[in-house]
Write an enzyme that holds these catalytic residues in place. Structure first.
Site, PDB file in Angstrom:
ATOM      1  N   ASP A 279      19.626  41.101 -41.838  1.00 20.19           N
ATOM      2  CA  ASP A 279      19.448  40.413 -40.559  1.00 20.19           C
ATOM      3  C   ASP A 279      20.349  39.172 -40.519  1.00 20.19           C
ATOM      4  O   ASP A 279      19.987  38.107 -41.013  1.00 20.19           O
ATOM      5  CB  ASP A 279      17.964  40.041 -40.430  1.00 20.19           C
ATOM      6  CG  ASP A 279      17.613  39.428 -39.095  1.00 20.19           C
ATOM      7  OD1 ASP A 279      18.517  38.890 -38.425  1.00 20.19           O
ATOM      8  OD2 ASP A 279      16.433  39.465 -38.727  1.00 20.19           O
ATOM      9  N   HIS A 376      46.745  34.777 -39.396  1.00 20.57           N
ATOM     10  CA  HIS A 376      45.776  35.382 -38.486  1.00 20.57           C
ATOM     11  C   HIS A 376      46.487  36.247 -37.449  1.00 20.57           C
ATOM     12  O   HIS A 376      46.097  37.373 -37.187  1.00 20.57           O
ATOM     13  CB  HIS A 376      44.973  34.267 -37.808  1.00 20.57           C
ATOM     14  CG  HIS A 376      43.852  34.786 -36.978  1.00 20.57           C
ATOM     15  ND1 HIS A 376      42.630  35.128 -37.518  1.00 20.57           N
ATOM     16  CD2 HIS A 376      43.763  35.071 -35.658  1.00 20.57           C
ATOM     17  CE1 HIS A 376      41.845  35.570 -36.565  1.00 20.57           C
ATOM     18  NE2 HIS A 376      42.510  35.549 -35.420  1.00 20.57           N
TER      19      HIS A 376
HETATM   20  P1  NAD Z   1       9.594  45.338 -44.542  1.00 23.05           P
HETATM   21  O1  NAD Z   1       8.244  45.012 -44.058  1.00 23.05           O
HETATM   22  O2  NAD Z   1      10.278  46.523 -44.003  1.00 23.05           O
HETATM   23  O3  NAD Z   1       9.599  45.503 -46.130  1.00 23.05           O
HETATM   24  C1  NAD Z   1       8.929  44.677 -47.009  1.00 23.05           C
HETATM   25  C2  NAD Z   1       7.972  45.548 -47.783  1.00 23.05           C
HETATM   26  O4  NAD Z   1       8.695  46.289 -48.790  1.00 23.05           O
HETATM   27  C3  NAD Z   1       6.965  44.732 -48.540  1.00 23.05           C
HETATM   28  O5  NAD Z   1       5.838  44.480 -47.751  1.00 23.05           O
HETATM   29  C4  NAD Z   1       6.658  45.582 -49.759  1.00 23.05           C
HETATM   30  O6  NAD Z   1       5.459  46.296 -49.554  1.00 23.05           O
HETATM   31  C5  NAD Z   1       7.792  46.597 -49.841  1.00 23.05           C
HETATM   32  N1  NAD Z   1       8.512  46.499 -51.142  1.00 23.05           N
HETATM   33  C6  NAD Z   1       8.859  47.540 -51.933  1.00 23.05           C
HETATM   34  N2  NAD Z   1       9.487  47.115 -53.047  1.00 23.05           N
HETATM   35  C7  NAD Z   1       9.567  45.782 -52.965  1.00 23.05           C
HETATM   36  C8  NAD Z   1      10.124  44.773 -53.809  1.00 23.05           C
HETATM   37  N3  NAD Z   1      10.746  45.067 -54.958  1.00 23.05           N
HETATM   38  N4  NAD Z   1      10.050  43.490 -53.398  1.00 23.05           N
HETATM   39  C9  NAD Z   1       9.475  43.172 -52.223  1.00 23.05           C
HETATM   40  N5  NAD Z   1       8.887  44.074 -51.406  1.00 23.05           N
HETATM   41  C10 NAD Z   1       8.944  45.374 -51.765  1.00 23.05           C
HETATM   42  O7  NAD Z   1      10.618  44.170 -44.349  1.00 23.05           O
HETATM   43  P2  NAD Z   1      10.546  42.624 -44.549  1.00 23.05           P
HETATM   44  O8  NAD Z   1      11.544  42.279 -45.592  1.00 23.05           O
HETATM   45  O9  NAD Z   1       9.165  42.112 -44.704  1.00 23.05           O
HETATM   46  O10 NAD Z   1      11.105  42.144 -43.137  1.00 23.05           O
HETATM   47  C11 NAD Z   1      12.471  42.276 -42.805  1.00 23.05           C
HETATM   48  C12 NAD Z   1      12.655  42.723 -41.383  1.00 23.05           C
HETATM   49  O11 NAD Z   1      11.957  41.857 -40.496  1.00 23.05           O
HETATM   50  C13 NAD Z   1      14.084  42.693 -40.947  1.00 23.05           C
HETATM   51  O12 NAD Z   1      14.368  43.897 -40.286  1.00 23.05           O
HETATM   52  C14 NAD Z   1      14.145  41.528 -39.966  1.00 23.05           C
HETATM   53  O13 NAD Z   1      15.173  41.754 -39.017  1.00 23.05           O
HETATM   54  C15 NAD Z   1      12.786  41.565 -39.364  1.00 23.05           C
HETATM   55  N6  NAD Z   1      12.229  40.360 -38.739  1.00 23.05           N
HETATM   56  C16 NAD Z   1      12.821  39.127 -38.849  1.00 23.05           C
HETATM   57  C17 NAD Z   1      12.218  38.007 -38.270  1.00 23.05           C
HETATM   58  C18 NAD Z   1      12.857  36.667 -38.449  1.00 23.05           C
HETATM   59  O14 NAD Z   1      13.817  36.532 -39.193  1.00 23.05           O
HETATM   60  N7  NAD Z   1      12.343  35.607 -37.802  1.00 23.05           N
HETATM   61  C19 NAD Z   1      11.005  38.153 -37.575  1.00 23.05           C
HETATM   62  C20 NAD Z   1      10.437  39.419 -37.493  1.00 23.05           C
HETATM   63  C21 NAD Z   1      11.045  40.516 -38.082  1.00 23.05           C
END
Ligand code: NAD
Length: 435
Positions: A279, A376
């Site tokens: 992101d 550039h």
């Molecule tokens: P996600 O929920 O898709 O994935 C996270 C999940 O992956 C965790 O909950 C965990 O269960 C799993 N996981 C598996 N292996 C893991 C490991 N080794 N370490 C950590 N987790 C592991 O994604 P996310 O990272 O929670 O959120 C990212 C998304 O949210 C992006 O697409 C972003 O664009 C979006 N987003 C961003 C904002 C913002 O930046 N303000 C707000 C809302 C959504």
């Protein structure tokens, strides 16, 4: 044209495109360009109302050595010279061992905003008293804990706003290999009722903060002055070094310069984020918030070391994941991760910091020496040629002619397209005549 299309999102992708073709009276060329959707089905799952995909050039920046390892860096960006600059910066750093990085724990912050708290200061104290219980509720959500992450800290403070004092609670969450937004948002929503009970206030926002100042990646490299010397330059290597430090000093003193300085850093970081489908809006928001923490300034620093070398360093929040989001969903992003050969989000964050610094270093070197336009425009010449109407057969030649003439301009491109196009037509007629 009516932009109201009821049920648009329920239609299959091909039908959505037909509806848009119809509404916008699209040319066949435009329809074909959209219909040629690479990974269309995957992308249909990633976003809403999808009609096609737009392909960015996927490039690979070379020369990177990061923490002693050679790394090839996938970059997706439409602006010419970004990839060349990253490779050039990495080449300069390579001669003295490349980049060293240090990455903090992957701590993201989630916020709960409370309004109508009668005794805000006492409410903050009650939050601290109960922080273990709040942490437990957050960690009961079944996200992150099994991966070794979870809520680590709870803090609270009173914030003075245009609508009066509010209590703001932060959850500091170790998100491990995820970017973490969804995981953190789940946690802050879960703890909000408990916090309302403790404060007597009403929770409004329950959301991640992109001011990720607890998730900072650092990179540094050292450049010997002789590396900065160019044969046709009017400056010695030491002079270029000093001019780089002076150019940096302006960014440190003037936000008008700092914004562009940081744009240069983000040119590299955003391109890597796009290639890995991270992101980049979050990265941008975090980088600028961090740059503004003591008055807006540059993310990187240039100093002269005791031995006369140019010491280059950067500290920047890097909120990226190697799991979750779209990183593993999109086949090309998966391929980009394979090129990088990095599994842990912390290692990926180190690469981001190194790429940001390499990108910035190359533009600082050019700016402090010959200026950036020469290089550039050389790289931009093909875009100028295409804009002036050069087709696939002519683009290379028109661009090469403009570069050779040191005259990369739309007007000159149009003249060359007319001139060379005529020659091609005559050649074609001659050919046809010969058969
Ligand atoms: P996600 O929920 O898709 O994935 C996270 C999940 O992956 C965790 O909950 C965990 O269960 C799993 N996981 C598996 N292996 C893991 C490991 N080794 N370490 C950590 N987790 C592991 O994604 P996310 O990272 O929670 O959120 C990212 C998304 O949210 C992006 O697409 C972003 O664009 C979006 N987003 C961003 C904002 C913002 O930046 N303000 C707000 C809302 C959504």
């Amino acid at each position: 044209m009516d932009s109201r299309i009821p049920g648009f999102y329920d239609e299959p992708r091909e039908r959505r495109l037909e509806l848009i073709e119809d509404r916008c009276d699209l040319s066949d060329e435009a329809s074909d360009a959209i219909a040629a959707a690479a990974h269309g089905d995957t992308c249909d799952q990633l976003s809403e109302n999808v009609v096609g995909t737009i392909a960015f050039p996927l490039s690979v920046a070379t020369n990177f050595v990061i923490d002693g390892e050679d790394v090839l860096v996938p970059m997706a960006v439409e602006e010419s010279s970004v990839v060349a600059a990253a490779s050039h910066g990495a080449k300069l750093a390579r001669q003295t061992g490349g980049f060293s990085t240090a990455v903090s724990d992957p701590h993201m912050i989630g916020q709960v905003q409370l309004r109508d708290v009668a005794d805000p200061q006492a409410a903050v104290a009650r939050i601290y008293e109960q922080r273990a219980a709040i942490r437990e509720t957050a960690n009961d959500q079944g996200v992150l804990v099994s991966h070794g992450g979870g809520c680590r800290e709870v803090t609270a403070r009173v914030v003075d706003t245009p609508r009066g004092e509010m209590v703001v609670v932060h959850l500091v969450v170790d998100v491990r290999d995820a970017m973490g937004a969804n995981a953190v948002n789940t946690m802050v929503e879960a703890v909000a009722p408990q916090i309302e009970d403790l404060t007597g206030g009403e929770a409004v926002l329950r959301i991640l903060s992109n001011h990720a100042d607890r998730r900072v990646a650092r990179a540094r490299c050292t450049i010997q002055p002789e590396t900065l010397a160019r044969e046709d330059s009017e400056y010695t290597g030491a002079e270029v070094r000093n001019r780089i430090v002076d150019a940096w000093a302006l960014a440190a003193g003037d936000p008008y310069r700092a914004a562009t300085h940081n744009k240069g850093v983000l040119n590299g970081m955003d391109a890597l984020a796009t290639a890995t489908m991270n992101d980049w809006r979050a990265i941008e928001a975090g980088a600028h918030a961090y740059a503004a923490r003591d008055g807006y300034g540059p993310l990187s620093t240039y100093e002269v070391a005791e031995d006369g070398a140019l010491s280059c360093s950067i500290a920047v929040p890097v909120q990226v994941g190697t799991v979750g989001g779209a990183t593993r969903a999109h086949p090309t992003a998966r391929a980009a991760m394979e090129i990088l050969d990095v599994d842990a989000a912390g290692d990926l964050a180190g690469v981001f910091a190194a790429v940001g610094l390499a990108e910035n270093l190359a533009s600082m070197r050019a700016l402090a020496d010959e200026g950036i336009q020469a290089g550039h425009m050389r790289l931009h010449a093909k875009n100028v040629a295409r804009d002036a109407g050069a087709d696939d057969d002519l683009v290379e030649e028109v661009a090469a002619r403009m570069v050779a003439e040191d005259d990369v301009r739309a007007g000159r491109a149009r003249e060359l397209v007319a001139e060379l196009g005529e020659e091609t037509d005559r050649g074609g007629e001659a050919d046809r005549g010969g058969h």
